[in-house]
Design an enzyme around this catalytic site. Structure first.
Site, PDB file in Angstrom:
ATOM      1  N   ARG A  15     -13.440  10.477  11.308  1.00  0.00           N
ATOM      2  CA  ARG A  15     -12.114   9.861  11.380  1.00  0.00           C
ATOM      3  C   ARG A  15     -11.554  10.097  12.777  1.00  0.00           C
ATOM      4  O   ARG A  15     -10.813  11.027  13.001  1.00  0.00           O
ATOM      5  CB  ARG A  15     -11.211  10.443  10.306  1.00  0.00           C
ATOM      6  CG  ARG A  15     -11.729  10.161   8.918  1.00  0.00           C
ATOM      7  CD  ARG A  15     -10.843  10.777   7.854  1.00  0.00           C
ATOM      8  NE  ARG A  15     -11.447  10.653   6.556  1.00  0.00           N
ATOM      9  CZ  ARG A  15     -11.352   9.591   5.772  1.00  0.00           C
ATOM     10  NH1 ARG A  15     -10.671   8.544   6.173  1.00  0.00           N
ATOM     11  NH2 ARG A  15     -11.923   9.561   4.594  1.00  0.00           N
ATOM     12  N   HIS A  48      -5.284   5.185   4.981  1.00  0.00           N
ATOM     13  CA  HIS A  48      -5.953   3.928   5.337  1.00  0.00           C
ATOM     14  C   HIS A  48      -5.489   2.808   4.412  1.00  0.00           C
ATOM     15  O   HIS A  48      -5.377   3.007   3.205  1.00  0.00           O
ATOM     16  CB  HIS A  48      -7.471   4.054   5.152  1.00  0.00           C
ATOM     17  CG  HIS A  48      -8.169   4.800   6.227  1.00  0.00           C
ATOM     18  ND1 HIS A  48      -8.392   6.161   6.158  1.00  0.00           N
ATOM     19  CD2 HIS A  48      -8.721   4.373   7.384  1.00  0.00           C
ATOM     20  CE1 HIS A  48      -9.060   6.533   7.245  1.00  0.00           C
ATOM     21  NE2 HIS A  48      -9.265   5.475   8.007  1.00  0.00           N
ATOM     22  N   ASN A  69      -4.101   0.280  11.025  1.00  0.00           N
ATOM     23  CA  ASN A  69      -4.622   0.270   9.657  1.00  0.00           C
ATOM     24  C   ASN A  69      -4.181   1.518   8.885  1.00  0.00           C
ATOM     25  O   ASN A  69      -4.559   1.708   7.752  1.00  0.00           O
ATOM     26  CB  ASN A  69      -6.161   0.188   9.681  1.00  0.00           C
ATOM     27  CG  ASN A  69      -6.758   0.119   8.287  1.00  0.00           C
ATOM     28  OD1 ASN A  69      -6.341  -0.672   7.458  1.00  0.00           O
ATOM     29  ND2 ASN A  69      -7.737   0.973   8.032  1.00  0.00           N
ATOM     30  N   ASN A  78      -2.382   9.573  -1.643  1.00  0.00           N
ATOM     31  CA  ASN A  78      -3.601   9.324  -0.879  1.00  0.00           C
ATOM     32  C   ASN A  78      -4.822   9.997  -1.494  1.00  0.00           C
ATOM     33  O   ASN A  78      -5.910   9.428  -1.511  1.00  0.00           O
ATOM     34  CB  ASN A  78      -3.412   9.789   0.569  1.00  0.00           C
ATOM     35  CG  ASN A  78      -4.516   9.315   1.478  1.00  0.00           C
ATOM     36  OD1 ASN A  78      -4.978   8.186   1.385  1.00  0.00           O
ATOM     37  ND2 ASN A  78      -4.944  10.190   2.366  1.00  0.00           N
ATOM     38  N   GLU A  86      -9.798   3.180  -4.478  1.00  0.00           N
ATOM     39  CA  GLU A  86     -10.782   2.867  -3.437  1.00  0.00           C
ATOM     40  C   GLU A  86     -12.205   3.082  -3.948  1.00  0.00           C
ATOM     41  O   GLU A  86     -13.109   2.291  -3.661  1.00  0.00           O
ATOM     42  CB  GLU A  86     -10.529   3.723  -2.196  1.00  0.00           C
ATOM     43  CG  GLU A  86      -9.278   3.343  -1.454  1.00  0.00           C
ATOM     44  CD  GLU A  86      -8.941   4.276  -0.309  1.00  0.00           C
ATOM     45  OE1 GLU A  86      -8.163   3.865   0.565  1.00  0.00           O
ATOM     46  OE2 GLU A  86      -9.455   5.424  -0.271  1.00  0.00           O
TER      47      GLU A  86
END
Length: 179
Positions: A15, A48, A69, A78, A86
């Site tokens: 990241r 993200h 983003n 998250n 996700e």
């Protein structure tokens, strides 16, 4: 964004947060703007919109780490329901071959979240996030929408946040699909 099995199955990626080179510095956050946001009293992650895990094998995987983003997202959201959704996206893509996702933040104008971290700049923080997943099933297209508040508990499930696309249109000010 489009999620495909070919882009999911790739090496682990770092990241490396970066300013989006296509956006003027006056109109975007930079990595140092997140300094102190993960600590009390804020507890924000860099969230993200399009997740890195869905693009590990894409030749431009690094662009998902651009701060265009990324938005300040409460840690519990998250790392909880947002993360499980996700993961579900990647499973759907593996099963159906590909899926399409539309996502973004929303802001409550009556109750804005403004914070100042280490400098005198106020940041307007999203009140929450929405996501629409579309996939081809037989001769048709199926869609499902989600609306997540920033304050979603860590142990909440993404299925708790299923919502009508018309509700997402109301909070986003956008119109999706025809009809």
């Amino acid at each position: 964004y489009k999620v495909t099995p070919a882009n999911i199955n790739g090496p682990e990626r770092k990241r490396n947060w970066a300013k989006d080179p296509k956006i003027d510095a006056l109109f975007t956050l930079i990595p140092s703007d997140y300094k102190g946001m993960s600590e009390a009293p804020y507890f924000f992650d860099r969230g993200h919109q399009a997740p890195l895990a869905a693009f590990k094998n894409h030749n431009k995987w690094y662009v998902v780490n651009y701060l265009s983003n990324i938005t300040p997202q409460k840690k519990n959201l998250n790392r909880g329901a947002w993360k499980t959704l996700e993961s579900a996206e990647r499973k759907l893509a593996k099963y159906y071959g590909e899926i399409y996702v539309i996502t973004g933040p929303f802001y409550n104008k009556e109750k804005p979240i403004n914070i100042s971290i280490y400098k005198s700049v106020d940041y307007m923080i999203p009140s929450g996030y929405w996501k629409i997943i579309s996939l081809k099933k037989g001769a048709g297209i199926e869609t499902v929408g989600f609306i997540f508040p920033q304050e979603a508990p860590l142990n909440s499930n993404h299925c708790q946040y299923v919502n009508k696309i018309s509700e997402i249109e109301k909070i986003s000010g956008l119109k999706f699909f025809n009809g």
